[in-house]
Write a protein that holds these residues in place. Sequence first.
Motif, PDB file in Angstrom:
ATOM      1  N   PRO A   1      64.208  52.843 -36.392  1.00 43.40           N
ATOM      2  CA  PRO A   1      63.626  53.741 -37.396  1.00 43.40           C
ATOM      3  C   PRO A   1      63.197  53.029 -38.679  1.00 43.40           C
ATOM      4  O   PRO A   1      62.449  53.614 -39.476  1.00 43.40           O
ATOM      5  CB  PRO A   1      64.756  54.735 -37.679  1.00 43.40           C
ATOM      6  CG  PRO A   1      66.008  54.006 -37.304  1.00 43.40           C
ATOM      7  CD  PRO A   1      65.635  53.130 -36.141  1.00 43.40           C
ATOM      8  N   TYR A   2      63.631  51.792 -38.891  1.00 45.73           N
ATOM      9  CA  TYR A   2      63.231  51.038 -40.078  1.00 45.73           C
ATOM     10  C   TYR A   2      61.920  50.274 -39.891  1.00 45.73           C
ATOM     11  O   TYR A   2      61.403  49.693 -40.841  1.00 45.73           O
ATOM     12  CB  TYR A   2      64.322  50.033 -40.460  1.00 45.73           C
ATOM     13  CG  TYR A   2      65.614  50.665 -40.910  1.00 45.73           C
ATOM     14  CD1 TYR A   2      65.787  51.101 -42.222  1.00 45.73           C
ATOM     15  CD2 TYR A   2      66.675  50.840 -40.030  1.00 45.73           C
ATOM     16  CE1 TYR A   2      66.969  51.685 -42.643  1.00 45.73           C
ATOM     17  CE2 TYR A   2      67.866  51.426 -40.440  1.00 45.73           C
ATOM     18  CZ  TYR A   2      68.004  51.848 -41.745  1.00 45.73           C
ATOM     19  OH  TYR A   2      69.179  52.430 -42.156  1.00 45.73           O
ATOM     20  N   ALA A   3      61.384  50.250 -38.677  1.00 44.77           N
ATOM     21  CA  ALA A   3      60.224  49.413 -38.365  1.00 44.77           C
ATOM     22  C   ALA A   3      58.931  50.021 -38.889  1.00 44.77           C
ATOM     23  O   ALA A   3      58.726  51.233 -38.853  1.00 44.77           O
ATOM     24  CB  ALA A   3      60.124  49.189 -36.861  1.00 44.77           C
ATOM     25  N   GLN A   4      58.037  49.152 -39.331  1.00 43.87           N
ATOM     26  CA  GLN A   4      56.726  49.581 -39.806  1.00 43.87           C
ATOM     27  C   GLN A   4      55.893  50.182 -38.677  1.00 43.87           C
ATOM     28  O   GLN A   4      55.209  51.181 -38.859  1.00 43.87           O
ATOM     29  CB  GLN A   4      56.003  48.385 -40.432  1.00 43.87           C
ATOM     30  CG  GLN A   4      54.646  48.716 -41.051  1.00 43.87           C
ATOM     31  CD  GLN A   4      54.122  47.572 -41.895  1.00 43.87           C
ATOM     32  OE1 GLN A   4      54.867  46.648 -42.256  1.00 43.87           O
ATOM     33  NE2 GLN A   4      52.854  47.603 -42.244  1.00 43.87           N
ATOM     34  N   PHE A   5      55.945  49.569 -37.502  1.00 45.92           N
ATOM     35  CA  PHE A   5      55.235  50.083 -36.324  1.00 45.92           C
ATOM     36  C   PHE A   5      56.262  50.516 -35.286  1.00 45.92           C
ATOM     37  O   PHE A   5      57.228  49.797 -35.034  1.00 45.92           O
ATOM     38  CB  PHE A   5      54.319  49.013 -35.731  1.00 45.92           C
ATOM     39  CG  PHE A   5      53.310  48.472 -36.707  1.00 45.92           C
ATOM     40  CD1 PHE A   5      52.443  49.326 -37.378  1.00 45.92           C
ATOM     41  CD2 PHE A   5      53.228  47.112 -36.946  1.00 45.92           C
ATOM     42  CE1 PHE A   5      51.516  48.829 -38.277  1.00 45.92           C
ATOM     43  CE2 PHE A   5      52.295  46.606 -37.846  1.00 45.92           C
ATOM     44  CZ  PHE A   5      51.436  47.466 -38.517  1.00 45.92           C
ATOM     45  N   GLN A   6      56.025  51.632 -34.646  1.00 43.25           N
ATOM     46  CA  GLN A   6      56.990  52.147 -33.671  1.00 43.25           C
ATOM     47  C   GLN A   6      56.303  52.636 -32.403  1.00 43.25           C
ATOM     48  O   GLN A   6      56.826  53.492 -31.694  1.00 43.25           O
ATOM     49  CB  GLN A   6      57.821  53.271 -34.309  1.00 43.25           C
ATOM     50  CG  GLN A   6      58.666  52.772 -35.463  1.00 43.25           C
ATOM     51  CD  GLN A   6      59.425  53.880 -36.183  1.00 43.25           C
ATOM     52  OE1 GLN A   6      59.415  55.025 -35.779  1.00 43.25           O
ATOM     53  NE2 GLN A   6      60.094  53.516 -37.269  1.00 43.25           N
ATOM     54  N   ASN A   7      55.151  52.037 -32.101  1.00 41.17           N
ATOM     55  CA  ASN A   7      54.416  52.406 -30.896  1.00 41.17           C
ATOM     56  C   ASN A   7      54.373  51.226 -29.930  1.00 41.17           C
ATOM     57  O   ASN A   7      54.159  50.078 -30.345  1.00 41.17           O
ATOM     58  CB  ASN A   7      52.983  52.819 -31.234  1.00 41.17           C
ATOM     59  CG  ASN A   7      52.934  54.063 -32.090  1.00 41.17           C
ATOM     60  OD1 ASN A   7      53.668  55.009 -31.847  1.00 41.17           O
ATOM     61  ND2 ASN A   7      52.082  54.055 -33.102  1.00 41.17           N
ATOM     62  N   PRO A   8      54.560  51.472 -28.628  1.00 42.72           N
ATOM     63  CA  PRO A   8      54.469  50.386 -27.651  1.00 42.72           C
ATOM     64  C   PRO A   8      53.017  49.973 -27.420  1.00 42.72           C
ATOM     65  O   PRO A   8      52.091  50.761 -27.654  1.00 42.72           O
ATOM     66  CB  PRO A   8      55.068  51.015 -26.389  1.00 42.72           C
ATOM     67  CG  PRO A   8      54.780  52.478 -26.530  1.00 42.72           C
ATOM     68  CD  PRO A   8      54.868  52.778 -27.998  1.00 42.72           C
ATOM     69  N   TYR A   9      52.828  48.745 -26.980  1.00 44.97           N
ATOM     70  CA  TYR A   9      51.513  48.213 -26.622  1.00 44.97           C
ATOM     71  C   TYR A   9      51.592  47.672 -25.195  1.00 44.97           C
ATOM     72  O   TYR A   9      52.572  47.027 -24.835  1.00 44.97           O
ATOM     73  CB  TYR A   9      51.101  47.060 -27.549  1.00 44.97           C
ATOM     74  CG  TYR A   9      50.599  47.456 -28.913  1.00 44.97           C
ATOM     75  CD1 TYR A   9      49.266  47.286 -29.248  1.00 44.97           C
ATOM     76  CD2 TYR A   9      51.459  47.973 -29.868  1.00 44.97           C
ATOM     77  CE1 TYR A   9      48.795  47.629 -30.516  1.00 44.97           C
ATOM     78  CE2 TYR A   9      51.008  48.326 -31.130  1.00 44.97           C
ATOM     79  CZ  TYR A   9      49.671  48.151 -31.443  1.00 44.97           C
ATOM     80  OH  TYR A   9      49.221  48.490 -32.693  1.00 44.97           O
ATOM     81  N   THR A  10      50.547  47.907 -24.434  1.00 45.16           N
ATOM     82  CA  THR A  10      50.451  47.259 -23.130  1.00 45.16           C
ATOM     83  C   THR A  10      49.921  45.841 -23.314  1.00 45.16           C
ATOM     84  O   THR A  10      49.365  45.498 -24.365  1.00 45.16           O
ATOM     85  CB  THR A  10      49.503  48.020 -22.197  1.00 45.16           C
ATOM     86  OG1 THR A  10      48.163  47.940 -22.727  1.00 45.16           O
ATOM     87  CG2 THR A  10      49.923  49.490 -22.054  1.00 45.16           C
ATOM     88  N   LEU A  11      50.076  45.026 -22.280  1.00 43.60           N
ATOM     89  CA  LEU A  11      49.540  43.669 -22.335  1.00 43.60           C
ATOM     90  C   LEU A  11      48.034  43.704 -22.562  1.00 43.60           C
ATOM     91  O   LEU A  11      47.485  42.907 -23.340  1.00 43.60           O
ATOM     92  CB  LEU A  11      49.877  42.925 -21.041  1.00 43.60           C
ATOM     93  CG  LEU A  11      49.455  41.455 -20.980  1.00 43.60           C
ATOM     94  CD1 LEU A  11      50.177  40.634 -22.039  1.00 43.60           C
ATOM     95  CD2 LEU A  11      49.721  40.875 -19.589  1.00 43.60           C
ATOM     96  N   GLU A  12      47.359  44.628 -21.900  1.00 39.57           N
ATOM     97  CA  GLU A  12      45.902  44.722 -22.036  1.00 39.57           C
ATOM     98  C   GLU A  12      45.517  45.101 -23.470  1.00 39.57           C
ATOM     99  O   GLU A  12      44.514  44.592 -24.004  1.00 39.57           O
ATOM    100  CB  GLU A  12      45.363  45.755 -21.045  1.00 39.57           C
ATOM    101  CG  GLU A  12      45.449  45.354 -19.582  1.00 39.57           C
ATOM    102  CD  GLU A  12      46.876  45.373 -19.043  1.00 39.57           C
ATOM    103  OE1 GLU A  12      47.146  44.623 -18.085  1.00 39.57           O
ATOM    104  OE2 GLU A  12      47.732  46.133 -19.602  1.00 39.57           O
ATOM    105  N   GLN A  13      46.315  45.967 -24.095  1.00 39.41           N
ATOM    106  CA  GLN A  13      46.024  46.354 -25.476  1.00 39.41           C
ATOM    107  C   GLN A  13      46.202  45.187 -26.433  1.00 39.41           C
ATOM    108  O   GLN A  13      45.399  45.007 -27.358  1.00 39.41           O
ATOM    109  CB  GLN A  13      46.923  47.520 -25.887  1.00 39.41           C
ATOM    110  CG  GLN A  13      46.533  48.853 -25.286  1.00 39.41           C
ATOM    111  CD  GLN A  13      47.525  49.951 -25.620  1.00 39.41           C
ATOM    112  OE1 GLN A  13      48.755  49.734 -25.573  1.00 39.41           O
ATOM    113  NE2 GLN A  13      47.042  51.134 -25.954  1.00 39.41           N
ATOM    114  N   VAL A  14      47.254  44.393 -26.251  1.00 42.34           N
ATOM    115  CA  VAL A  14      47.471  43.241 -27.126  1.00 42.34           C
ATOM    116  C   VAL A  14      46.374  42.207 -26.924  1.00 42.34           C
ATOM    117  O   VAL A  14      45.799  41.682 -27.895  1.00 42.34           O
ATOM    118  CB  VAL A  14      48.860  42.622 -26.888  1.00 42.34           C
ATOM    119  CG1 VAL A  14      49.028  41.352 -27.724  1.00 42.34           C
ATOM    120  CG2 VAL A  14      49.963  43.614 -27.231  1.00 42.34           C
TER     121      VAL A  14
END
Length: 397
Positions: A187-200
């Motif tokens: 809950p302290y993280a600036q980003f809290q959404n997962p990314y797929t390898l393709e998205q990265v």
Amino acid sequence: MTGKTPYVLGVGMTKFSRIESLEWTYPEMAGEAIRAALGDAGISYADVERAAVGYVFQPSAAGQRVLYDVGLTGIPVVNVNNNCATGSTALNLAQEWVAAGLAEVVLAVGFEQMTRQAMAGSGEPPVITTIDHHLKAMPERGKQGQAPLTTRFFGLAAEEHMSRYGTTAEQLAGVGVKNHEHSTRNPYAQFQNPYTLEQVLGDKPVFGPLTRSQCSPMSDGAAAAVVASPDFVRAHGLEARAVKLLGQSIVTDGESAFSGGSMIDVVGGPMTEVAGQRALRQAGAGIGDIDVIELHDCFSVNELITCEALGLCAPGESGALIDDGATTYGGKWVVNPSGGLISKGHPLGATGLAQCAELTWQLRGEAGERQVAGAQLALAHNLGLGGACVVTVYGAP
């Protein structure tokens, strides 16, 4: 580390975020972290005898400014700036004061309110910079372009790692995938959404093989730790929550950083190796004994470089650690359960103390959904170009 072995008695941090306005001021964010750390320790500000306060971009004596809002007790306050290693450098001062018997209870604080102007600088570049040696060692290709300078340093190191060891773009991107997934539980993280390898892989290119979601963002936030002597801990019956500082080493660049023509060396590989060996030796532990690690993944490639320098694997084999899942839940180690700098965020002065907070919670068994089961030993790695590297080994209460 000699004398009285210090303990981390309490920790606190704010949520890391990006605030474009001054609605949330740096005294407010630092005060939130300080009060949380004091409350976690079960003590009052009147118990604190000294303070080390770290930041990079705020004005001189900002440490006094934030502490005066907490209490006017007249204690010595030392302001600390060691670039991205500032937070851990403040912690280093605090534990040394306690270990030397100069104080029983010390506060270490780190905070940052970052602006694009501060990051980019203003006007003509100065004749002398803090990274002159690093710039001289940089290939000409890195001296061109609009990408931030730090991104160019680490982008070149990524290209070198790929050329030397066969590391793939997918393995670099895999660091981002792993750390963004870890941050979904924080809950302290600036980003809290997962990314797929393709998205990265398909994210906005930044420099070389690095894409945006493999790079730490601009962040605001604060973190703090209360460091106390064993006598104070015992006298107040606080042993069950006190995390032991088993070993810590702070190292700056040696000749090897600039003499070998390697960007991996320029961005801190040798510093990490030396600091890691010294801190583990002080703790009487090997890297295989460590359960959970928070390391300085300012860019995805630095997690690979750091894993090799700390001895998690041989040089060139860190990409395989990512492929094999060795650095996530169910693997040999859990690296950056907080989400790391890439996803948790990187307010420069606060980063090292945010690592301290995360590992304290892990060793107490208080990390919630991101808890590493049975964690007994933890290691933090905090790096700053210019340069400094701090490695700390913590033991469970």
